[in-house]
Design a protein around this motif. Structure first.
Motif, PDB file in Angstrom:
ATOM      1  N   VAL A  14       0.865  -1.177   0.000  1.00  0.00           N
ATOM      2  CA  VAL A  14       0.000   0.000   0.000  1.00  0.00           C
ATOM      3  C   VAL A  14       0.908   1.235   0.000  1.00  0.00           C
ATOM      4  O   VAL A  14       1.662   1.454   0.939  1.00  0.00           O
ATOM      5  CB  VAL A  14      -0.937   0.021   1.223  1.00  0.00           C
ATOM      6  CG1 VAL A  14      -1.746   1.308   1.255  1.00  0.00           C
ATOM      7  CG2 VAL A  14      -1.871  -1.193   1.204  1.00  0.00           C
ATOM      8  N   GLY A  15       0.897   1.991  -1.078  1.00  0.00           N
ATOM      9  CA  GLY A  15       1.719   3.196  -1.146  1.00  0.00           C
ATOM     10  C   GLY A  15       1.740   3.744  -2.563  1.00  0.00           C
ATOM     11  O   GLY A  15       1.357   3.048  -3.495  1.00  0.00           O
ATOM     12  N   THR A  16       2.136   4.918  -2.744  1.00  0.00           N
ATOM     13  CA  THR A  16       2.557   5.904  -1.769  1.00  0.00           C
ATOM     14  C   THR A  16       1.963   7.261  -2.118  1.00  0.00           C
ATOM     15  O   THR A  16       1.044   7.316  -2.924  1.00  0.00           O
ATOM     16  CB  THR A  16       4.095   5.996  -1.693  1.00  0.00           C
ATOM     17  OG1 THR A  16       4.480   6.860  -0.627  1.00  0.00           O
ATOM     18  CG2 THR A  16       4.724   6.477  -2.997  1.00  0.00           C
ATOM     19  N   VAL A  17       2.580   8.339  -1.623  1.00  0.00           N
ATOM     20  CA  VAL A  17       2.078   9.698  -1.892  1.00  0.00           C
ATOM     21  C   VAL A  17       2.707  10.288  -3.150  1.00  0.00           C
ATOM     22  O   VAL A  17       2.021  10.820  -4.017  1.00  0.00           O
ATOM     23  CB  VAL A  17       2.352  10.618  -0.672  1.00  0.00           C
ATOM     24  CG1 VAL A  17       2.113  12.083  -1.026  1.00  0.00           C
ATOM     25  CG2 VAL A  17       1.498  10.192   0.512  1.00  0.00           C
ATOM     26  N   HIS A  18       4.034  10.208  -3.267  1.00  0.00           N
ATOM     27  CA  HIS A  18       4.794  10.903  -4.312  1.00  0.00           C
ATOM     28  C   HIS A  18       4.800  10.090  -5.617  1.00  0.00           C
ATOM     29  O   HIS A  18       5.164   8.900  -5.618  1.00  0.00           O
ATOM     30  CB  HIS A  18       6.222  11.103  -3.784  1.00  0.00           C
ATOM     31  CG  HIS A  18       7.121  11.896  -4.672  1.00  0.00           C
ATOM     32  ND1 HIS A  18       7.634  11.415  -5.856  1.00  0.00           N
ATOM     33  CD2 HIS A  18       7.617  13.151  -4.538  1.00  0.00           C
ATOM     34  CE1 HIS A  18       8.414  12.331  -6.409  1.00  0.00           C
ATOM     35  NE2 HIS A  18       8.415  13.395  -5.629  1.00  0.00           N
ATOM     36  N   SER A  19       4.420  10.731  -6.710  1.00  0.00           N
ATOM     37  CA  SER A  19       4.317  10.035  -8.001  1.00  0.00           C
ATOM     38  C   SER A  19       5.635   9.381  -8.432  1.00  0.00           C
ATOM     39  O   SER A  19       5.625   8.274  -8.975  1.00  0.00           O
ATOM     40  CB  SER A  19       3.865  11.004  -9.100  1.00  0.00           C
ATOM     41  OG  SER A  19       2.462  11.117  -9.115  1.00  0.00           O
TER      42      SER A  19
END
Ligand code: PHB
Length: 387
Positions: free
Chosen positions: A98-103
């Motif tokens: 499960v991840g993440t924030v940064h493209s």
């Protein structure tokens, strides 16, 4: 002798079936790869809290299986992305990532998930390529594509008659792609982007760029920043005397989870996103209430996306009664489910991205309040996805 042999064969068979049984009752290993430090740290924590809230609401189990968490701080650093994801895949042998924030980091995760055939649920990063050319059956997103809120904001700006817009963002996939979406929407309405301004991620020295905006006097500015960077940008925009002079628009990340820190400088800002705090539905109200009770804080879009990542995994695991080895049945159930999200119900496109309403919101007090639906049931064009 014969009887002895038979007995030992039976004993061996029993051992094997006990082992299989133990494995099928063992916890599902969930690898959380999120930023816990840096400008996106608050976003990572919100995602984790949202995910865990849904699991807690299900009595700590999904599909009848306990959940065991493994965590890696990815620091929003793409150069460490492959090493970090391999800690979860190879060292911890997780069942699902499960991840993440940064493209940029998510692109490394998606590559590893494809190569190792590991299940990946993306609870934020909008990198268009992941549900475009890199689309795969084992990769699903609970969030958005970078194109989606950008396009919706462009449509709204076009409807308002803005002809000359400038954009400003960090120079990486998320910034470039959200600006592309905005441009596409704006051009449809007869406007155009006259200048794109960028700075490296996660820099926050905006002064020279704000001076450039003041000199060009566009009809509107479209900005993508998030987390700590968004707080600083919105404050600097006001301090430069631009607020109230040149309308500032953005994808909702500009004001989500940041309103308290931005104070008066964010009030009245209009943004587009797949969530608004005050959506007055039983589903959103109960989500917000449970989140506030559990964490003594209000949720934001990132918490919603984490919560919905757990809902997606739950839908998959329920369909196979917790037997995660039934991968095809699990992933197809995840893709067929209608997610009953706090944002409103949404479906998953063939490419693995939410098909969802994008709201026009306005920042009021500590909420991003819904003003209208900017674009209904918006699907990412999924350019380049062959699936
Ligand atoms: C991204 O890198 O895709 C990204 C990061 C933060 C956001 C939204 C998108 O708030």
């Amino acid at each position: 002798m014969k009887t002895a042999l038979k007995l030992s064969a039976v004993a061996a068979a029993l051992c094997v079936s006990a082992a299989v049984q133990a494995q099928s009752n063992a916890p599902i290993k969930v690898g959380l790869m999120l930023p816990y430090t840096g400008t996106y740290a608050a976003l990572g924590n919100m995602i984790e809290n949202g995910f865990k809230l849904y699991v807690q609401e299900q009595g700590g189990k999904l599909g009848g299986r306990e959940i065991q968490y493994f965590k890696v701080d990815d620091e929003s650093d793409p150069s460490k992305g492959t090493d970090n994801v391999n800690k979860l895949i190879k060292r911890d042998q997780v069942d699902v990532l499960v991840g993440t924030v940064h493209s940029g980091v998510a692109l490394a995760m998606a590559k590893a998930a494809r190569e190792n055939d590991t299940l990946l649920i993306i609870p934020n990063a909008g990198a268009d390529a992941i549900t475009g050319p890199m689309c795969a059956p084992n990769i699903v997103r609970s969030s958005f594509s970078n194109w989606q809120p950008g396009y919706a904001m462009g449509v709204v700006a076009g409807q308002r008659g803005h002809k000359r817009a400038m954009t400003i963002t960090w120079n990486y996939a998320a910034g470039a792609e959200t600006v592309k979406g905005f441009r596409e929407g704006l051009e449809k309405g007869g406007g155009q982007v006259i200048r794109d301004l960028t700075l490296p991620f996660p820099n926050v020295e905006f002064q020279a760029l704000l001076t450039e905006i003041a000199a060009q006097k566009p009809d509107a500015v479209y900005a993508f920043f998030a987390g700590g960077g968004a707080v600083k940008f919105v404050k600097d925009y006001a301090a430069a005397g631009l607020k109230g002079t040149i309308p500032l628009y953005g994808p909702g990340f500009l004001t989500d989870g940041t309103l308290q820190a931005q104070g008066p400088t964010a009030q009245g800002l209009e943004t587009t996103l797949h969530y608004a705090d005050n959506l007055d539905t039983p589903r959103n109200n109960s989500f917000r209430k449970n989140f506030a009770i559990t964490y003594k804080a209000n949720p934001d879009v990132y918490a919603v996306q984490g919560y919905d990542a757990a809902q997606l995994l739950g839908a998959g695991l329920n369909a196979v009664k917790g037997d995660i080895s039934k991968r095809d049945a699990l992933t197809s159930a995840m893709r067929k489910t209608v997610v009953d999200s706090p944002r409103g119900k949404f479906t998953i496109s063939k490419a693995g991205n939410p098909v969802q309403d994008i709201y026009l919101r306005v920042a009021k007090g500590e909420n991003n309040e819904v003003k209208a639906v900017a674009v209904k049931a918006l699907a990412d064009p999924a350019r380049g996805c062959k699936m």
